[in-house]
Design a protein around this motif. Structure first.
Motif, short mmCIF file in Angstrom:
data_model
loop_
_atom_site.label_atom_id
_atom_site.label_comp_id
_atom_site.label_asym_id
_atom_site.label_seq_id
_atom_site.Cartn_x
_atom_site.Cartn_y
_atom_site.Cartn_z
N GLN A 1 51.43 43.86 40.09
CA GLN A 1 50.11 43.27 39.86
C GLN A 1 49.87 42.98 38.37
OE1 GLN A 1 48.53 42.16 42.43
NE2 GLN A 1 50.09 43.14 43.71
N MET A 2 50.43 43.80 37.50
CA MET A 2 50.34 43.52 36.06
C MET A 2 51.02 42.22 35.72
SD MET A 2 50.91 47.24 34.19
CE MET A 2 50.82 46.50 32.54
N GLN A 3 52.21 42.00 36.30
CA GLN A 3 52.94 40.77 36.01
C GLN A 3 52.21 39.55 36.55
OE1 GLN A 3 56.70 42.08 37.68
NE2 GLN A 3 57.57 42.46 35.66
N LYS A 4 51.58 39.69 37.71
CA LYS A 4 50.81 38.58 38.28
C LYS A 4 49.64 38.19 37.39
CE LYS A 4 51.61 38.88 43.29
NZ LYS A 4 50.95 39.11 44.60
N LYS A 5 49.03 39.20 36.76
CA LYS A 5 47.84 38.96 35.95
C LYS A 5 48.13 38.81 34.45
CE LYS A 5 44.29 40.94 38.93
NZ LYS A 5 43.36 39.80 38.84
#
Length: 212
Positions: A95-99
Motif C-alpha cells: 500500500q505504501m508503494q501504491k500511494k
C-alpha cells in the motif's frame, strides 16, 4: 509530522503513540482494539484511532493516506504459527508503494543483525532454538523491506521489557551493540524508533539496541 503506527496497542506501539502525541505529532493508530488508546477524559485531537484489519487492503490504504512516516511494531505468537509480522509488512509495503509513501520504521529481532563473519546471528549454530521460528518471521519481513524501494529502518532488539523509557540506551548499525545486555525497555525502543522517524536516521539500515 503525521505518523501512522501499526501494532499501536502493543507494549511498544502504545508508547510510540503517546510519545509521538507528546511531541505534537498527528498520529493514526491502527489496530483491532485501538479503542483502548482513547482516554475519554482527555481526548487528544491529534490522535486518530482507526479500527481495522491488517490484511484488508482498503483499511491499510486508509491508515497511511496522510502519513509522512509509517512505524510498524507488529507482534504475534512466537511459535512460528503466526505470520502477522511477515504478511503484515508485505501488505503495508504494497500500500505504501501504491500511494508513493517512502519512509517506514519496522520492528524485527536481534537475530537479523550481522555476526562477525557477516552472516546473520540467526544462522549461527548456537542461536537459541526457541527463538528460531519468530526469527524466521523477522527475516521474511526484512527481506521484503530489502526488496522494496522504500526508505526503511529495521530495529532489531533482543528481549523487550514492558517498562517505560529511561533514555539510557545504546544503538548500533547492522551489528549488536557493545555493550549488549540483551534487553531494552519498551519505552526506550519506542523513543529510538520515533527519533529515527523524525530525524531521518538509519535509512536502509538495521539497528541493534540495548539498555546499558
Amino acid at each position: 509530522m503525521h505518523i501512522t503506527v501499526f501494532g499501536a496497542t502493543g507494549q511498544v506501539g502504545k508508547r510510540i503513540v503517546q510519545q509521538a502525541l507528546n511531541q505534537g505529532n498527528q498520529v493514526t493508530a491502527f489496530g483491532r482494539n485501538v479503542e483502548s488508546l482513547i482516554d475519554q477524559d482527555n481526548i487528544n485531537e491529534k490522535l486518530t484511532a482507526q479500527k481495522g484489519y491488517l490484511f484488508d487492503e482498503k483499511d491499510v490504504a486508509k491508515a497511511i493516506d496522510k502519513a509522512d512516516v509509517i512505524i510498524s511494531v507488529l507482534g504475534g505468537a512466537s511459535d512460528g504459527s503466526d505470520k502477522t509480522r511477515s504478511l503484515g509488512i508485505k501488505q503495508i509495503i504494497k500500500q505504501m508503494q501504491k500511494k508513493g509513501k517512502k519512509r517506514i520504521i519496522a520492528l524485527g529481532g536481534m537475530g537479523i543483525l550481522n555476526a562477525e563473519d557477516n552472516t546473520l546471528l540467526l544462522h549461527a549454530e548456537d542461536y537459541p532454538e526457541e527463538y528460531l521460528a519468530v526469527g524466521m518471521e523477522h527475516l521474511k519481513a526484512f527481506e521484503l523491506l530489502l526488496e522494496s524501494n522504500l526508505d526503511w529502518t529495521f530495529f532489531c532488539p533482543a528481549d523487550i521489557h514492558d517498562k517505560d523509557e529511561t533514555g539510557i540506551f545504546i544503538t548500533s548499525v547492522n551489528y549488536a551493540p557493545d555493550p549488549n545486555h540483551f534487553r531494552i525497555n519498551a519505552g526506550d525502543l519506542a523513543m529510538a524508533m520515533l527519533k529515527a522517524a523524525t530525524n531521518q536516521e538509519y535509512i536502509q539500515q538495521r539497528v541493534g539496541i540495548s539498555n546499558y
